[in-house]
Write a protein that holds these residues in place. Structure first.
Motif, short mmCIF file in Angstrom:
data_model
loop_
_atom_site.label_atom_id
_atom_site.label_comp_id
_atom_site.label_asym_id
_atom_site.label_seq_id
_atom_site.Cartn_x
_atom_site.Cartn_y
_atom_site.Cartn_z
N GLY A 58 0.81 -1.21 0.00
CA GLY A 58 0.00 0.00 0.00
C GLY A 58 0.85 1.26 0.00
O GLY A 58 0.52 2.25 -0.66
N GLU A 59 1.96 1.24 0.76
CA GLU A 59 2.86 2.39 0.81
C GLU A 59 3.51 2.63 -0.55
O GLU A 59 3.68 3.77 -0.98
CB GLU A 59 3.94 2.17 1.87
N LEU A 60 3.88 1.55 -1.23
CA LEU A 60 4.48 1.68 -2.56
C LEU A 60 3.49 2.32 -3.53
O LEU A 60 3.83 3.25 -4.28
CB LEU A 60 4.91 0.30 -3.07
N GLN A 61 2.26 1.83 -3.53
CA GLN A 61 1.24 2.36 -4.43
C GLN A 61 0.95 3.83 -4.13
O GLN A 61 0.82 4.65 -5.05
CB GLN A 61 -0.02 1.52 -4.31
N GLN A 62 0.85 4.16 -2.85
CA GLN A 62 0.58 5.55 -2.48
C GLN A 62 1.74 6.47 -2.87
O GLN A 62 1.52 7.59 -3.34
CB GLN A 62 0.32 5.65 -0.98
N ALA A 63 2.98 6.00 -2.67
CA ALA A 63 4.14 6.81 -3.01
C ALA A 63 4.20 7.09 -4.50
O ALA A 63 4.46 8.22 -4.94
CB ALA A 63 5.42 6.12 -2.55
N ALA A 64 3.95 6.06 -5.31
CA ALA A 64 3.98 6.23 -6.76
C ALA A 64 2.86 7.15 -7.23
O ALA A 64 3.06 8.02 -8.09
CB ALA A 64 3.88 4.87 -7.45
N ALA A 65 1.67 6.97 -6.65
CA ALA A 65 0.54 7.82 -7.03
C ALA A 65 0.81 9.28 -6.67
O ALA A 65 0.52 10.20 -7.46
CB ALA A 65 -0.73 7.33 -6.35
N LEU A 66 1.37 9.51 -5.48
CA LEU A 66 1.67 10.88 -5.05
C LEU A 66 2.75 11.50 -5.93
O LEU A 66 2.66 12.68 -6.30
CB LEU A 66 2.10 10.89 -3.59
N ALA A 67 3.75 10.72 -6.29
CA ALA A 67 4.82 11.24 -7.16
C ALA A 67 4.24 11.70 -8.49
O ALA A 67 4.62 12.75 -9.02
CB ALA A 67 5.88 10.16 -7.37
N GLY A 68 3.31 10.91 -9.04
CA GLY A 68 2.67 11.30 -10.28
C GLY A 68 1.83 12.56 -10.10
O GLY A 68 1.85 13.47 -10.94
#
Length: 270
Positions: A58-68
């Protein structure tokens, strides 16, 4: 120095680097730093997420989404720390071993990209805690801009809020290995059990929390105001965590505290 001047000076220091890599996790510290680097350097700032077995999905997905969402120049790099036996052994040097290895990977990516400086989100408050990984950072020349600026966690949250970063009030996180007592081997199975247990508790509305695993036992740390709710839902929580593979479940009456697994290091020295 007021917040506006402090951030302006930070951007100027970042701009002096020409090109910069930011070790990015999606937490408030690294997100603020990545945003400042983006503003100062544009695509000459590269944010790198290390995708290891100890990073919750979940942290990986959130980090990637926020970066985008933030418009960062970023990439995700695989980091298989569980392949290293010294890390699996889970001694008090675990964080140092992991940080050394992660920095080696970041440096290899930086070399490929022609980037000469790597920065992370270490801040003033982090220096009050047991962080053996910080020694590895010092040895490897990692730059700590937020620490250099004298910023603590509350300063960072305030700045992130002013900049409109949605993670300004995100609860602090840590790698899943920090949930396992020193001396107990770190396995993929145990990491996934802990991750699933914490995801389950979050889905029930609990905020800042940790599930500490000791063998097949789960010790739940919650903020004090959430304890009554946990006790009222105790049967449901126990049943669901047992379904994940834990045999017994307990609620830590001292509540959530960062780095509670390190307490044994201090008591053993007394």
């Amino acid at each position: 120095m007021n917040q506006e001047d402090r951030l302006a000076k930070l951007k100027e220091r970042i701009r002096e680097k020409g090109r910069l890599m930011v070790a990015y996790s999606g937490g408030v510290d690294s997100s603020l730093l990545a945003a400042l680097a983006r503003d100062a350097l544009g695509d000459n700032a590269l944010a790198v997420i290390l995708d290891s077995e100890t990073l919750p999905r979940g942290e990986l997905q959130q980090a990637a989404a926020l970066a985008g969402q933030m418009g960062l120049n970023f990439r995700i790099a695989g980091f298989n720390i569980l392949q290293q036996e010294p890390f699996q052994d889970n001694t008090p040097r675990r964080c140092y071993i992991c940080k050394k290895s992660s920095i080696a990977l970041l440096k290899s990516i930086a070399a490929e990209e022609g980037i000469g400086s790597i920065a992370d989100g270490l801040n003033r408050d982090d220096c009050q805690q047991w962080r053996p990984g910080t020694a590895a950072c010092h040895e490897e020349g990692i730059w700590h801009p937020l620490l250099e600026a004298g910023m603590g966690k509350e300063d960072i949250r305030a700045a992130a809020r002013e900049l409109g970063l949605p993670v300004w009030n995100k609860p602090s996180s840590a790698c899943l290995a920090s949930r396992i007592p020193y001396g107990q081997p770190i396995t993929e199975e145990m990491l996934r059990m802990v991750e699933a247990a914490e995801d389950l508790l979050k889905s029930l509305g609990f905020g800042q929390l940790r599930v500490r695993a000791d063998g097949r036992g789960a010790r739940i740390e919650l903020e004090k105001q959430d304890m009554k709710k946990a006790l009222e839902s105790g049967e449901e929580i126990a049943c669901k965590l047992q379904a994940l593979g834990f045999q017994y479940i307990s609620l830590d009456l001292q509540g959530y505290r960062s780095g509670s697994m390190d307490e044994v290091l201090w008591t053993s020295r007394d």
